[in-house]
Design an enzyme around this catalytic site. Structure first.
Site, PDB file in Angstrom:
ATOM      1  N   GLU A 171      -5.808 -11.630  -7.334  1.00 35.73           N
ATOM      2  CA  GLU A 171      -5.298 -12.983  -7.513  1.00 35.73           C
ATOM      3  C   GLU A 171      -6.442 -13.891  -7.956  1.00 35.73           C
ATOM      4  O   GLU A 171      -7.589 -13.730  -7.523  1.00 35.73           O
ATOM      5  CB  GLU A 171      -4.731 -13.488  -6.176  1.00 35.73           C
ATOM      6  CG  GLU A 171      -4.281 -14.937  -6.180  1.00 35.73           C
ATOM      7  CD  GLU A 171      -4.038 -15.471  -4.776  1.00 35.73           C
ATOM      8  OE1 GLU A 171      -3.258 -16.434  -4.647  1.00 35.73           O
ATOM      9  OE2 GLU A 171      -4.622 -14.924  -3.817  1.00 35.73           O
ATOM     10  N   LYS A 202       4.319 -14.916  -6.886  1.00 33.68           N
ATOM     11  CA  LYS A 202       4.116 -15.072  -5.446  1.00 33.68           C
ATOM     12  C   LYS A 202       5.340 -15.697  -4.798  1.00 33.68           C
ATOM     13  O   LYS A 202       5.837 -16.733  -5.248  1.00 33.68           O
ATOM     14  CB  LYS A 202       2.882 -15.940  -5.192  1.00 33.68           C
ATOM     15  CG  LYS A 202       2.496 -16.075  -3.719  1.00 33.68           C
ATOM     16  CD  LYS A 202       1.215 -16.886  -3.560  1.00 33.68           C
ATOM     17  CE  LYS A 202       0.783 -16.964  -2.099  1.00 33.68           C
ATOM     18  NZ  LYS A 202      -0.473 -17.739  -1.937  1.00 33.68           N
ATOM     19  N   CYS A 251      -1.676 -12.276  -1.872  1.00 37.76           N
ATOM     20  CA  CYS A 251      -2.320 -12.947  -0.740  1.00 37.76           C
ATOM     21  C   CYS A 251      -1.437 -12.977   0.503  1.00 37.76           C
ATOM     22  O   CYS A 251      -1.055 -11.923   1.018  1.00 37.76           O
ATOM     23  CB  CYS A 251      -2.766 -14.341  -1.151  1.00 37.76           C
ATOM     24  SG  CYS A 251      -4.056 -15.034  -0.071  1.00 37.76           S
TER      25      CYS A 251
END
Length: 527
Positions: free
Chosen positions: A263, A323, A374
């Site tokens: 990321e 995401k 993440c």
């Protein structure tokens, strides 16, 4: 009900919160977890609803403020205070339910269901919630970890909570000298269920292999700020990939089937013409295989997307994963139309990050890939649905640069390893500067890179389309524990009200004399 003194209960709750914090990284003493949970039950024992809620809040404050203390230094004390306060409130709300649930037979079962439901709710609300601190996340490197392949994260949290509450009930039975054998047997039984999978771990049959190269390019400058030199971050990943291609051509490392970048390996739109776009094309051409690039993609003047983009050396950019869980007040401002802050760090969030919804795996070099970005790895609605939709291999693209000097990276890596066990899949983690690694389906770390270094890991990993029991169960454990909690609260409320009515108002003490009744006219003395 005879009320216990409040001060000792508050102290015991604080001790329990501290023990639960010590169960997680950086101390990682998971054997303290049942003791911490038991302290919660014992601290809220024999209290009124309001007092129990207060004591539960104290537990939550001690636990959560210390558990995510890394946020204070990395993001800011204001964000740390706000998030910790919200999350601590959930333990106070659970405390309000304890006196009600304790009216039921086998109350540890119902309280464990309520604890698990509380974790589920706070992991998704308000906004996108905060899953950090779920009991299951402390189980890595313990005999209980293999159980996650059978019952999932939610089921594992329930079993761990049940073990702690049974331990508390056993302690109460020992004090009253009643039911000790029964609760000792119950406690041993729960522990046996937890550790049995360690003796018979669930094995998933592999259908093939692929070779993945995981790139950790490092972050220039202080190391904790991607934007300090974002073009330098991208250049580091480009140069590392070019060296990888040279090493593969010389036979020094196996030739990978695809390359994984982290990321924020590009902090600007990778599709816009410029040095970043040119660098990506250079790296992909040198590698000669697809590269999964992590980039921030423009989505109009008001929004941005955090994506993993499959960049093919022939066809260019293709499949994308977005995401699912942007961080509120970190990557977007909730209710911006009502409140648009222009002060402090919040002023830097000029555009809101949109949430993705894709559950179909990416297609990379003939492999069906389940991706997460993440914090996505901590949510149950990201990787498990992709596995059920056919993902053969899992990846996590993360930028932990903001947390590089804290213990957040250790906590997130522990969660990631549990996800590999839960899904029965190999899992590759690419981070900008730590922690990067390749994880086997049993949670073992087969390769890792030192934080704050430039490194490339090249590993042959297995592929599988088979499902663990946890993946087959899907969201059903969450639904079951929610229904159990609601049913227990209704039944317990009825029992609690009846008990209060039965107890009635305070009665006069046994030594207090009643006043003599006045004589009736027929009893009056004769004058």
């Amino acid at each position: 009900m005879v009320q216990r003194p409040l001060l000792p209960a508050v102290g015991l709750a604080a001790v329990g919160g501290g023990l639960l914090t010590a169960s997680f990284e950086p101390l990682a003493l998971p054997w303290l977890l049942p003791l911490g949970v038991a302290c919660y039950a014992l601290a809220t024992r024999d209290l009124s609803v309001r007092r129990s809620g207060l004591v539960g809040l104290v537990f939550g404050v001690v636990f959560y403020f210390s558990h995510i203390s890394w946020m204070r230094a990395s993001i800011g004390p204001d964000a740390w205070l706000a998030l910790s306060t919200v999350e601590a409130l959930f333990y106070g709300l659970l405390g309000l339910a304890v006196p009600v649930l304790r009216r039921l037979p086998a109350w540890p079962l119902w309280l464990a269901a309520a604890w698990t439901t509380m974790e589920t709710v706070r992991s998704g609300w308000p906004f996108s919630g905060m899953p950090w601190g779920r009991l299951a996340f402390a189980a890595i490197d313990t005999p209980a970890a293999p159980a996650v392949a059978y019952v999932g994260m939610t089921g594992l949290s329930f079993l761990l909570a049940l073990a702690g509450f049974c331990l508390a009930r056993l302690g109460e039975a020992a004090l009253t000298r009643t039911g000790r054998r029964g609760w000792a047997a119950a406690t041993v039984g729960v522990l046996a269920v937890l550790v049995t999978p360690a003796v018979a771990p669930y094995g998933v049959e592999e259908s093939g292999t692929t070779t993945v190269a995981v790139v950790q390019g490092d972050v220039p400058g202080p190391g904790n700020d991607i934007l300090w030199d974002h073009e330098g971050v991208t250049r580091n990943h480009v140069d590392a990939t070019i060296r990888l291609a040279a090493d593969a051509a010389a036979g020094r490392v196996p030739r990978p089937d695809f390359v994984l970048w982290p990321e924020n390996s590009t902090a600007v739109d990778p599709f816009e013409r410029g040095t970043v776009n040119a660098g990506i094309r250079e790296a992909v051409a040198a590698a000669g295989v697809p590269v999964v690039v992590g980039g921030l993609v423009d989505d109009g003047p008001d929004h941005v997307l955090n994506q993993g983009v499959v960049w093919d050396p022939v066809s260019g950019p293709g499949d994308r994963y977005t995401k699912h869980h942007p961080v509120p007040y970190g990557e977007y401002i909730p209710f911006r139309d009502l409140w648009n802050p222009t002060f402090g760090a919040l002023a830097l969030i000029s555009r809101d990050m949109k949430s993705g919804t894709r559950t179909e795996p990416l297609r990379v070099a003939g492999v069906r890939l389940g991706d997460a970005i993440c914090f996505d790895v901590a949510y149950d609605d990201v990787m498990p649905p992709q596995v059920r939709d056919g993902a053969e291999l899992l990846t996590v693209q993360t930028s932990n640069a903001s947390f590089i000097f804290t213990h957040q990276i250790e906590q997130q890596f522990a969660i990631t390893r549990l996800r590999a066990i839960e899904a029965g899949r190999w899992l590759a983690v690419a981070s900008t500067n730590g922690q990067t690694g390749v994880i086997a389906p049993d949670g073992a770390v087969v390769a890792s890179a030192e934080p704050r270094t430039t490194a490339v890991l090249v590993e042959e990993v297995g592929l599988s389309a088979a499902l663990t029991p946890a993946m087959r169960l899907g969201p059903w454990p969450t639904r079951l524990f929610t229904l159990l909690t609601l049913g227990a609260l209704v039944s317990g409320a009825v029992a609690y009200r009846r008990r209060r009515e039965f107890d009635g108002p305070a009665q006069a003490g046994p030594t207090e004399e009643r006043p003599a009744p006045s004589p009736t006219p027929s009893e009056a003395p004769v004058v």
